[in-house]
Design a protein around this motif. Structure first.
Motif, PDB file in Angstrom:
ATOM      1  N   ARG A   1      63.158  16.067  60.748  1.00  9.22           N
ATOM      2  CA  ARG A   1      62.834  14.651  60.680  1.00  9.22           C
ATOM      3  C   ARG A   1      62.527  14.243  59.239  1.00  9.22           C
ATOM      4  O   ARG A   1      63.047  13.246  58.742  1.00  9.22           O
ATOM      5  CB  ARG A   1      61.604  14.404  61.537  1.00  9.22           C
ATOM      6  CG  ARG A   1      61.730  13.181  62.384  1.00  9.22           C
ATOM      7  CD  ARG A   1      60.484  13.049  63.180  1.00  9.22           C
ATOM      8  NE  ARG A   1      60.844  12.761  64.552  1.00  9.22           N
ATOM      9  CZ  ARG A   1      59.961  12.377  65.463  1.00  9.22           C
ATOM     10  NH1 ARG A   1      58.691  12.314  65.167  1.00  9.22           N
ATOM     11  NH2 ARG A   1      60.361  12.104  66.675  1.00  9.22           N
ATOM     12  N   ALA A   2      61.682  15.025  58.593  1.00  8.81           N
ATOM     13  CA  ALA A   2      61.337  14.733  57.192  1.00  8.81           C
ATOM     14  C   ALA A   2      62.595  14.770  56.334  1.00  8.81           C
ATOM     15  O   ALA A   2      62.792  13.944  55.441  1.00  8.81           O
ATOM     16  CB  ALA A   2      60.317  15.735  56.681  1.00  8.81           C
TER      17      ALA A   2
ATOM     18  N   PHE B   1      64.821  11.593  56.819  1.00  9.68           N
ATOM     19  CA  PHE B   1      64.250  10.423  56.131  1.00  9.68           C
ATOM     20  C   PHE B   1      64.484  10.529  54.634  1.00  9.68           C
ATOM     21  O   PHE B   1      64.813   9.545  53.967  1.00  9.68           O
ATOM     22  CB  PHE B   1      62.746  10.311  56.399  1.00  9.68           C
ATOM     23  CG  PHE B   1      62.394  10.025  57.825  1.00  9.68           C
ATOM     24  CD1 PHE B   1      63.284   9.352  58.651  1.00  9.68           C
ATOM     25  CD2 PHE B   1      61.183  10.416  58.341  1.00  9.68           C
ATOM     26  CE1 PHE B   1      62.964   9.085  59.971  1.00  9.68           C
ATOM     27  CE2 PHE B   1      60.846  10.151  59.661  1.00  9.68           C
ATOM     28  CZ  PHE B   1      61.739   9.496  60.475  1.00  9.68           C
ATOM     29  N   ALA B   2      64.280  11.736  54.113  1.00  8.90           N
ATOM     30  CA  ALA B   2      64.451  11.940  52.675  1.00  8.90           C
ATOM     31  C   ALA B   2      65.908  11.712  52.275  1.00  8.90           C
ATOM     32  O   ALA B   2      66.194  11.048  51.277  1.00  8.90           O
ATOM     33  CB  ALA B   2      64.005  13.348  52.293  1.00  8.90           C
TER      34      ALA B   2
ATOM     35  N   LEU C   1      61.408  22.387  49.858  1.00  8.51           N
ATOM     36  CA  LEU C   1      59.950  22.387  49.883  1.00  8.51           C
ATOM     37  C   LEU C   1      59.434  21.456  50.976  1.00  8.51           C
ATOM     38  O   LEU C   1      58.526  21.786  51.735  1.00  8.51           O
ATOM     39  CB  LEU C   1      59.447  21.930  48.515  1.00  8.51           C
ATOM     40  CG  LEU C   1      57.986  22.206  48.186  1.00  8.51           C
ATOM     41  CD1 LEU C   1      57.740  23.692  48.125  1.00  8.51           C
ATOM     42  CD2 LEU C   1      57.620  21.555  46.864  1.00  8.51           C
ATOM     43  N   ILE C   2      60.047  20.257  51.064  1.00 10.62           N
ATOM     44  CA  ILE C   2      59.656  19.286  52.082  1.00 10.62           C
ATOM     45  C   ILE C   2      59.803  19.898  53.457  1.00 10.62           C
ATOM     46  O   ILE C   2      58.894  19.839  54.286  1.00 10.62           O
ATOM     47  CB  ILE C   2      60.543  18.024  51.994  1.00 10.62           C
ATOM     48  CG1 ILE C   2      60.267  17.263  50.707  1.00 10.62           C
ATOM     49  CG2 ILE C   2      60.322  17.122  53.194  1.00 10.62           C
ATOM     50  CD1 ILE C   2      61.199  16.105  50.501  1.00 10.62           C
TER      51      ILE C   2
ATOM     52  N   PRO D   1      63.794  19.849  45.888  1.00 12.42           N
ATOM     53  CA  PRO D   1      62.532  19.500  46.578  1.00 12.42           C
ATOM     54  C   PRO D   1      62.673  19.402  48.089  1.00 12.42           C
ATOM     55  O   PRO D   1      61.688  19.549  48.806  1.00 12.42           O
ATOM     56  CB  PRO D   1      62.153  18.146  45.968  1.00 12.42           C
ATOM     57  CG  PRO D   1      63.330  17.665  45.235  1.00 12.42           C
ATOM     58  CD  PRO D   1      64.155  18.845  44.884  1.00 12.42           C
TER      59      PRO D   1
ATOM     60  N   SER E   1      52.743  23.536  59.136  1.00 12.52           N
ATOM     61  CA  SER E   1      51.443  23.317  59.772  1.00 12.52           C
ATOM     62  C   SER E   1      51.586  23.156  61.280  1.00 12.52           C
ATOM     63  O   SER E   1      50.712  23.590  62.025  1.00 12.52           O
ATOM     64  CB  SER E   1      50.660  22.163  59.133  1.00 12.52           C
ATOM     65  OG  SER E   1      51.466  21.062  58.947  1.00 12.52           O
ATOM     66  N   MET E   2      52.685  22.521  61.729  1.00  7.18           N
ATOM     67  CA  MET E   2      52.873  22.415  63.184  1.00  7.18           C
ATOM     68  C   MET E   2      53.225  23.772  63.788  1.00  7.18           C
ATOM     69  O   MET E   2      52.751  24.121  64.869  1.00  7.18           O
ATOM     70  CB  MET E   2      53.958  21.374  63.492  1.00  7.18           C
ATOM     71  CG  MET E   2      54.171  21.096  64.962  1.00  7.18           C
ATOM     72  SD  MET E   2      52.690  20.624  65.879  1.00  7.18           S
ATOM     73  CE  MET E   2      52.570  18.878  65.545  1.00  7.18           C
TER      74      MET E   2
ATOM     75  N   HIS F   1      61.580  20.734  64.303  1.00  3.21           N
ATOM     76  CA  HIS F   1      61.987  19.356  64.568  1.00  3.21           C
ATOM     77  C   HIS F   1      61.390  18.411  63.522  1.00  3.21           C
ATOM     78  O   HIS F   1      62.085  17.559  62.964  1.00  3.21           O
ATOM     79  CB  HIS F   1      61.511  18.966  65.973  1.00  3.21           C
ATOM     80  CG  HIS F   1      62.051  17.670  66.466  1.00  3.21           C
ATOM     81  ND1 HIS F   1      63.290  17.553  67.033  1.00  3.21           N
ATOM     82  CD2 HIS F   1      61.522  16.423  66.471  1.00  3.21           C
ATOM     83  CE1 HIS F   1      63.491  16.289  67.364  1.00  3.21           C
ATOM     84  NE2 HIS F   1      62.437  15.585  67.040  1.00  3.21           N
ATOM     85  N   LEU F   2      60.094  18.608  63.229  1.00  9.48           N
ATOM     86  CA  LEU F   2      59.434  17.769  62.220  1.00  9.48           C
ATOM     87  C   LEU F   2      60.047  17.989  60.848  1.00  9.48           C
ATOM     88  O   LEU F   2      60.194  17.044  60.067  1.00  9.48           O
ATOM     89  CB  LEU F   2      57.940  18.077  62.180  1.00  9.48           C
ATOM     90  CG  LEU F   2      57.135  17.561  63.355  1.00  9.48           C
ATOM     91  CD1 LEU F   2      55.685  17.985  63.215  1.00  9.48           C
ATOM     92  CD2 LEU F   2      57.225  16.046  63.444  1.00  9.48           C
TER      93      LEU F   2
ATOM     94  N   SER G   1      57.198  22.816  54.038  1.00 10.12           N
ATOM     95  CA  SER G   1      55.793  22.431  54.136  1.00 10.12           C
ATOM     96  C   SER G   1      55.537  21.502  55.312  1.00 10.12           C
ATOM     97  O   SER G   1      54.447  21.503  55.874  1.00 10.12           O
ATOM     98  CB  SER G   1      55.302  21.827  52.822  1.00 10.12           C
ATOM     99  OG  SER G   1      55.921  20.602  52.603  1.00 10.12           O
ATOM    100  N   THR G   2      56.531  20.693  55.702  1.00  6.34           N
ATOM    101  CA  THR G   2      56.320  19.833  56.867  1.00  6.34           C
ATOM    102  C   THR G   2      56.302  20.667  58.144  1.00  6.34           C
ATOM    103  O   THR G   2      55.502  20.425  59.045  1.00  6.34           O
ATOM    104  CB  THR G   2      57.428  18.770  56.988  1.00  6.34           C
ATOM    105  OG1 THR G   2      57.585  18.145  55.730  1.00  6.34           O
ATOM    106  CG2 THR G   2      57.082  17.722  58.018  1.00  6.34           C
TER     107      THR G   2
ATOM    108  N   GLY H   1      66.770   7.958  52.557  1.00  6.53           N
ATOM    109  CA  GLY H   1      66.062   7.194  51.531  1.00  6.53           C
ATOM    110  C   GLY H   1      66.652   7.403  50.156  1.00  6.53           C
ATOM    111  O   GLY H   1      66.882   6.459  49.401  1.00  6.53           O
ATOM    112  N   LEU H   2      66.923   8.642  49.841  1.00  5.23           N
ATOM    113  CA  LEU H   2      67.478   8.954  48.525  1.00  5.23           C
ATOM    114  C   LEU H   2      68.900   8.421  48.400  1.00  5.23           C
ATOM    115  O   LEU H   2      69.303   7.940  47.346  1.00  5.23           O
ATOM    116  CB  LEU H   2      67.456  10.467  48.303  1.00  5.23           C
ATOM    117  CG  LEU H   2      67.236  10.912  46.871  1.00  5.23           C
ATOM    118  CD1 LEU H   2      66.015  10.235  46.278  1.00  5.23           C
ATOM    119  CD2 LEU H   2      67.080  12.415  46.791  1.00  5.23           C
TER     120      LEU H   2
END
Lengths: 265, 191
Positions: free
Chosen positions: A110-111, A114-115, A69-70, A66, A77-78, A106-107, A73-74, A118-119
């Motif tokens: 960043r995502a 964090f993932a 995908l993160i 995943p 859009s930017m 960069h975004l 997709s993050t 967190g995981l």
């Protein structure tokens, strides 16, 4: 599904410290606008996630799917709709510029970071120890901590109930409607009994706990005593060194010729 | 009168854990919808605000919305969310914004309008977080408007209207009487 894990040094870190430190890291990442720095930092987080959680490699690789995908997709859009001047490609509404491209990447990183962090936390922290530690180190009120631990214990019962409802509907021959109507019908058929039964059960548990003189005194005794160890220091040092090295490497050997991805008028 | 009892907290947290699991499952769905583009994903973002409004409508006490949203975010985080640590901070902010709306009405209004307003406030809270995390102000203007609009509409529908009707159906089961404080009508019924 088997759930064999090796205890690693990440498991032995004090859960409260791990959590607070991750929040500090989260906030610090928000102040990084240099993409080269962030990429190095992400690599450091990835190393912890991939090799030190004590989970088998197969599971780690499965969890990584995943993430792709993160990232995509993050970033998109930017990249497609971000502000910028140096046009690379334009098609209809989509307008890719050099600035928006790097900002999007960069975004994405960043995502990703964090993932990963967190995981890494959830793979190496047992919820029960987390709540005991929160009570002992951060003085979380016992009524919140024990409510949470009781709630976690209810999850298997909820899953069982979910299956019961499903089987009951099959046995009674509940008709399948089509499309959106079916979706809302199903949503109601499952959520109402699941929620109402959970509320009843929670209410009974609370009554039982109070009947047994559950007290909200923070000076209580604990079944698990959670303290600090040298692993806590290792954890903090790992990130301090990783951040310094990432910064230095970004200065000396940048991947991209960009130092700030924000849009400057 | 003031303060939450163990029952209130336990019920709030159990409801939140149910929604925490929904939140967790919502993550992959959100990322699956996202590549469609034009911020269609923002229309389903509102699901992440629903714990606050549902829990408040069920228990109707101060502080419940904030606790519920924080607890649901914690449950999502512990079960290994794709978003990692950010869900915790987003959860706190979203819960706080919904709480503020309920507080403005002195925790005495439970109609659909107030719930929708609380849902929109949660959305506003998440947008403030996105400003720092997602550089959303660096999107082209029309695209930014689309982004904000889609998120607001989605949250008002899901965390507002849907939450309201969900609790309405729950009321029919009688389970809400267990946990709600006695209302004026209850006292009137005694006279």
């Amino acid at each position: 599904m088997d759930f064999d894990i090796k205890e690693t040094w990440l498991h032995k870190i004090n859960p409260s410290l791990k959590l607070l430190f991750l929040i500090v890291l989260f906030i610090s990442v928000l102040f990084i606008h240099n993409i080269n720095f962030l990429i190095n930092y992400t690599v450091a987080a990835f190393l912890l996630f991939a090799f030190f959680t004590g989970h088998p490699m197969k599971r780690i690789l499965l969890l990584l799917i995943p993430f792709v995908l993160i990232f995509v997709s993050t970033a998109t859009s930017m990249i497609f709709f971000g502000k910028g001047e140096t046009t690379w490609w334009k098609w209809g509404l989509i307008h890719i510029t050099e600035e928006s491209f790097y900002r999007g990447l960069h975004l994405g990183f960043r995502a990703l970071i964090f993932a990963l962090l967190g995981l890494m936390f959830s793979l190496t922290t047992r919820p029960v120890f987390l709540f005991y530690s929160l009570m002992q180190q951060l003085k979380l009120k016992p009524k919140y901590a024990y409510s949470f631990m009781a709630g976690i214990r209810l999850i298997p019962i909820m899953i069982e109930e979910f299956q019961t409802i499903r089987q009951a509907m099959i046995v009674r021959g509940v008709e399948q409607r089509k499309g959106l109507a079916n979706f809302f019908h199903k949503l109601k058929a499952y959520s109402i009994p699941l929620l109402s039964q959970s509320i009843r059960r929670a209410h009974r548990i609370a009554v039982a706990m109070e009947a047994k003189r559950f007290s909200n005194d923070t000076k209580r005794t604990f079944y698990y005593e959670i303290g600090f160890s040298k692993y806590d220091l290792c954890f903090v040092l790992y990130f301090i060194i990783a951040i310094l090295l990432s910064y230095y490497a970004a200065k000396m050997l940048p991947f991209f010729p960009v130092t700030d991805v924000r849009y400057i008028e | 009168m003031k303060g939450l009892k163990l029952t209130d907290i336990l019920v709030t947290i159990v409801i939140s854990i149910v929604f925490g699991i929904v939140y967790k499952l919502w993550g992959p769905l959100y990322y699956a919808v996202k590549p469609i583009g034009l911020h269609v994903d923002q229309l389903i973002y509102g699901m992440w605000f629903i714990a606050a409004t549902v829990a408040f409508l069920i228990i109707r006490k101060p502080g419940v919305a904030l606790i519920a949203e924080t607890a649901a975010a914690s449950a999502e985080f512990i079960t290994g969310s794709e978003f990692g640590i950010e869900v915790l901070l987003y959860g706190i902010v979203q819960g706080l914004f919904a709480e503020i709306i309920f507080a403005i009405f002195r925790y005495k209004k439970f109609n659909i309008g107030v719930v929708m307003l609380a849902a929109a406030a949660s959305a506003a809270g998440s947008l403030i977080m996105d400003l720092y995390k997602g550089y959303i102000d660096d999107l082209v203007f029309w695209n930014l408007l689309l982004f904000i609009g889609a998120r607001l509409i989605g949250s008002i529908i899901i965390a507002g209207a849907f939450a309201y009707y969900l609790v309405k159906s729950l009321e029919a089961t009688g389970v809400t009487n267990l946990v709600r404080p006695a209302s004026h009508e209850d006292y009137d019924a005694l006279n």
